[in-house]
Design an enzyme around this catalytic site. Sequence first.
Site, PDB file in Angstrom:
ATOM      1  N   ARG A 270       0.816  -1.253  -0.570  1.00  0.00           N
ATOM      2  CA  ARG A 270       0.137   0.103  -0.139  1.00  0.00           C
ATOM      3  C   ARG A 270       0.529   1.553  -0.653  1.00  0.00           C
ATOM      4  O   ARG A 270       0.251   2.387   0.551  1.00  0.00           O
ATOM      5  CB  ARG A 270      -0.949  -0.026   1.042  1.00  0.00           C
ATOM      6  CG  ARG A 270      -2.172  -1.183   1.162  1.00  0.00           C
ATOM      7  CD  ARG A 270      -2.940  -1.062   0.165  1.00  0.00           C
ATOM      8  NE  ARG A 270      -4.111  -1.907   0.432  1.00  0.00           N
ATOM      9  CZ  ARG A 270      -4.033  -3.521  -0.129  1.00  0.00           C
ATOM     10  NH1 ARG A 270      -2.801  -3.255  -0.871  1.00  0.00           N
ATOM     11  NH2 ARG A 270      -4.533  -4.385  -0.527  1.00  0.00           N
TER      12      ARG A 270
ATOM     13  N   SER B  70     -11.690  -0.342   2.595  1.00  0.00           N
ATOM     14  CA  SER B  70     -10.850  -1.113   3.295  1.00  0.00           C
ATOM     15  C   SER B  70     -10.160   0.373   4.267  1.00  0.00           C
ATOM     16  O   SER B  70      -9.365   0.872   3.162  1.00  0.00           O
ATOM     17  CB  SER B  70     -10.388  -1.796   3.149  1.00  0.00           C
ATOM     18  OG  SER B  70     -10.399  -2.956   2.445  1.00  0.00           O
TER      19      SER B  70
ATOM     20  N   GLU C 211      -5.430   3.078   6.160  1.00  0.00           N
ATOM     21  CA  GLU C 211      -4.784   3.158   4.229  1.00  0.00           C
ATOM     22  C   GLU C 211      -6.043   4.235   3.513  1.00  0.00           C
ATOM     23  O   GLU C 211      -5.093   4.914   2.314  1.00  0.00           O
ATOM     24  CB  GLU C 211      -6.181   1.828   4.383  1.00  0.00           C
ATOM     25  CG  GLU C 211      -5.255   1.559   2.709  1.00  0.00           C
ATOM     26  CD  GLU C 211      -5.870   0.320   2.330  1.00  0.00           C
ATOM     27  OE1 GLU C 211      -6.406   0.146   1.219  1.00  0.00           O
ATOM     28  OE2 GLU C 211      -5.857  -0.529   2.781  1.00  0.00           O
TER      29      GLU C 211
END
Length: 336
Positions: free
Chosen positions: A154, A222, A318
Site C-alpha cells: 500500500r 477498506s 489506509e
Amino acid sequence: MAHSLKPLHTFALNNQCQHFVEITSVEQLKAHRFSAPFCLLGEGSNTIFLENYTGTVIKMATKGITITERENDVLVSAAAGENWHNLVSYLLDKNIAGLENLALIPGTVGASPVQNIGAYGVELAQFVESIEYIDIATKNKVTLTNAQCEFAYRDSIFKHTLKNKAVITQVNLALPKKWQPVLSYGPLKVLQNPTPKKVYEQVIAIRNAKLPNPYTLANAGSFFKNPIISNARLQALLLRFADVPHYPYGESHHKVAAGWLIDQAGLKGYAVAGIEVHKQQALVLVNHGNSKGSDLITMITHIQNTVFARYGITLEHEVRLINTHSECHIITEHAQ
C-alpha cells in the site's frame, strides 16, 4: 467560488472546496497553474475531506487505452482518468488476463499505483512496467521504471518523495501472455479448472458479499491497513489469540488481518453519529449521513485505542484524510 465535495468522494461528508478543476487532457494539465494548497483526486474512493478545503481540488478525468502486443506479453497503456474496474473488464473481454484478482477495486487507473492497490494475493506492482507523470514544478513529462516507483505494501514513491510534486498521467502495464491463476486466497481455492473469467467472477462475488457498494452506502472501502508484524510478535500474539488470520510477508514478517482484529474487539456495529463500523465487514466504516469529520476522527481514535489495548497492535488508516489545507494522519499517541 465554493464547490461541493460531497459527490466527489464516496464517503460523502458534506464539505466544500474553494476551487474545483477537472482535467481532461495532458495539455490542460501542463497549462494549469498550481498554487498551494491543492489536492489531486481520481474518483474519491480512497479520500475523505474532513472539513471545508481552502484550496483547489484537481480531478483527473483523462481517457484512453492503448494495447500493444509483444512477444511474451501485452503492453497496456491507460490514461489516469480511466476507471480501474472498467479497465480490468475491458481487457478480459479482449482475452488479456492477469488483473482479474484486482476486479471491482474502486477508483481510477492514475490512483492505482499511488497506494499500489492489491487484493486476493495480487498487487499492481507485479505488472507495472512504467509510470508517466507531469512534474508540477517544471511541467515536464517524466517516466519511472517499476523499480523507481519504490513499491511496497500500500505504498509507493508517490506517497513520499513525489507527494504533491507529480501528477500521474499514464500507467503502463506488462501482462504476460502465459497466464497463471493466483488462488492463494481461501474462497478462490475452491475454483475447479479456473479461467481468468471464473477468477474475475469469483472475486466480484466475494467483494459484493463482503463490501458495501460505496455508491449506495457511503464508504471509502477498506479503511485500515493490515498491520505487518515481526514473526516473533506473531508467535506471541498466537499464544493469546490462536485463530488470528495471518499471512507471510517476506521472510521475517507476517501480515495480520485488521478486519479480524476490529471484529474480535467487539466493534462491529459501533457508531459515532452517523458513522458506523459495518455490520458485515469490520474493516469498512460507513457513513449513514449527518456526520462530520470530527465524528470520523473520534471513530478512528476509538478503534485504534481499542485494538491497541487488546492486541498491542497499532492500526494505520489506509484512506487518505484531508483537513482544511493538507493531508493528515490520525494515530493514537501511545501507539506511535
